[in-house]
Design a protein around this motif. Structure first.
Motif, short mmCIF file in Angstrom:
data_model
loop_
_atom_site.label_atom_id
_atom_site.label_comp_id
_atom_site.label_asym_id
_atom_site.label_seq_id
_atom_site.Cartn_x
_atom_site.Cartn_y
_atom_site.Cartn_z
N LEU A 1 -5.62 0.80 7.90
CA LEU A 1 -4.95 2.07 7.63
C LEU A 1 -5.75 3.24 8.22
CD1 LEU A 1 -3.77 1.51 3.95
CD2 LEU A 1 -2.33 1.67 5.98
N ASN A 2 -7.08 3.21 8.05
CA ASN A 2 -7.92 4.28 8.60
C ASN A 2 -7.82 4.33 10.12
OD1 ASN A 2 -8.83 5.19 6.12
ND2 ASN A 2 -10.64 3.89 6.13
N GLN A 3 -7.76 3.19 10.78
CA GLN A 3 -7.62 3.15 12.23
C GLN A 3 -6.30 3.76 12.69
OE1 GLN A 3 -8.20 -0.95 13.25
NE2 GLN A 3 -10.43 -0.85 13.02
N SER A 4 -5.29 3.66 11.82
CA SER A 4 -3.98 4.23 12.15
C SER A 4 -3.88 5.70 11.75
CB SER A 4 -2.88 3.46 11.42
OG SER A 4 -2.88 2.12 11.83
N ILE B 1 3.68 10.81 3.64
CA ILE B 1 3.23 9.70 2.81
C ILE B 1 4.10 8.49 3.15
CG2 ILE B 1 3.01 8.83 0.46
CD1 ILE B 1 2.48 11.69 -0.44
N THR B 2 3.47 7.35 3.26
CA THR B 2 4.21 6.13 3.62
C THR B 2 3.82 4.99 2.70
OG1 THR B 2 4.78 4.65 5.43
CG2 THR B 2 2.50 5.37 5.33
N TRP C 1 -3.18 3.94 -2.79
CA TRP C 1 -3.42 2.72 -3.56
C TRP C 1 -3.11 1.52 -2.69
CZ3 TRP C 1 0.89 -0.20 -3.72
CH2 TRP C 1 2.12 0.42 -3.80
N ILE C 2 -3.76 0.40 -3.05
CA ILE C 2 -3.56 -0.87 -2.37
C ILE C 2 -3.56 -1.93 -3.44
CG2 ILE C 2 -4.52 -2.57 -0.76
CD1 ILE C 2 -5.96 -0.23 0.63
N ARG C 3 -2.61 -2.87 -3.35
CA ARG C 3 -2.62 -3.99 -4.29
C ARG C 3 -2.11 -5.24 -3.60
NH1 ARG C 3 2.56 -5.08 -5.64
NH2 ARG C 3 3.99 -3.35 -5.71
N TYR D 1 0.83 -1.20 0.00
CA TYR D 1 0.00 0.00 0.00
C TYR D 1 0.86 1.25 0.00
CZ TYR D 1 1.23 0.61 4.90
OH TYR D 1 1.93 0.78 6.07
N LYS D 2 0.22 2.34 -0.39
CA LYS D 2 0.78 3.68 -0.26
C LYS D 2 -0.33 4.50 0.35
CE LYS D 2 3.31 7.20 -2.83
NZ LYS D 2 3.85 7.55 -4.15
#
Length: 163
Positions: free
Chosen positions: A32-35, A15-16, A41-43, A6-7
């Motif tokens: 990710l949202n919880q963090s 940005i990570t 993007w996610i793949r 993910y990015k």
């Protein structure tokens, strides 16, 4: 569980990139949202990408690959199209796998040197840094041609020493 690359960003300046094991893409989004991050993007990491990280390419094949990329860039093709042509012409299954994964990285928005950096067993730090310098200075064709010459000379020297 599958592994997802993910990015994500927390703010415009932060940005990570990374990888998370999860059951689905939605589970990755939730983590990710919880963090406090918002996914860009996610793949799902493919088996080919994981396999390509451990492949080895012969020095002569790497020199030939580098020279062909340089020549095709000289003719005016984009890096993505150049890699597609080289991939179709390659006789090595291992090299085809690596080129396919590098093309995927470029398609995701990475620069050529960053896409190569994922395969340290194939592309040395010197190789990646020369390509990065070529990208930054706008002379990637020349950087690749110089790297191909260097790889050829290194292989010749290695062969002479072994003989």
């Amino acid at each position: 569980m599958a592994k997802f690359a993910y990015k994500a960003k927390r703010s415009p300046a932060e940005i990570t990139e990374g990888a998370i094991e999860a059951d689905s893409e939605n589970a990755v989004i939730n983590k990710l949202n919880q963090s406090g991050y918002y996914p860009i993007w996610i793949r799902e990491e493919s088996i080919n990408a994981a396999k390509a990280r451990i492949l080895r390419i012969k020095p002569k094949s790497l020199a030939d690959f580098t020279r062909r990329v340089s020549d095709l860039l000289e003719s005016g093709l984009t890096i993505y199209n150049t890699l597609s042509v080289v991939e179709s012409q390659s006789g090595s299954c291992d090299l085809k796998t690596i080129i396919c994964c590098v093309k995927d990285g470029i398609k995701e928005g990475k620069c050529f040197s960053a896409a190569l950096k994922q395969y340290p067993g194939v592309f040395s730090e010197l190789y990646i840094n020369v390509i990065h310098s070529g990208e930054e200075s706008g002379s990637m064709k020349e950087a690749l041609a110089g790297m191909a010459d260097f790889l050829d000379k290194s292989e010749d020297m290695r062969s002479k020493i072994i003989a």
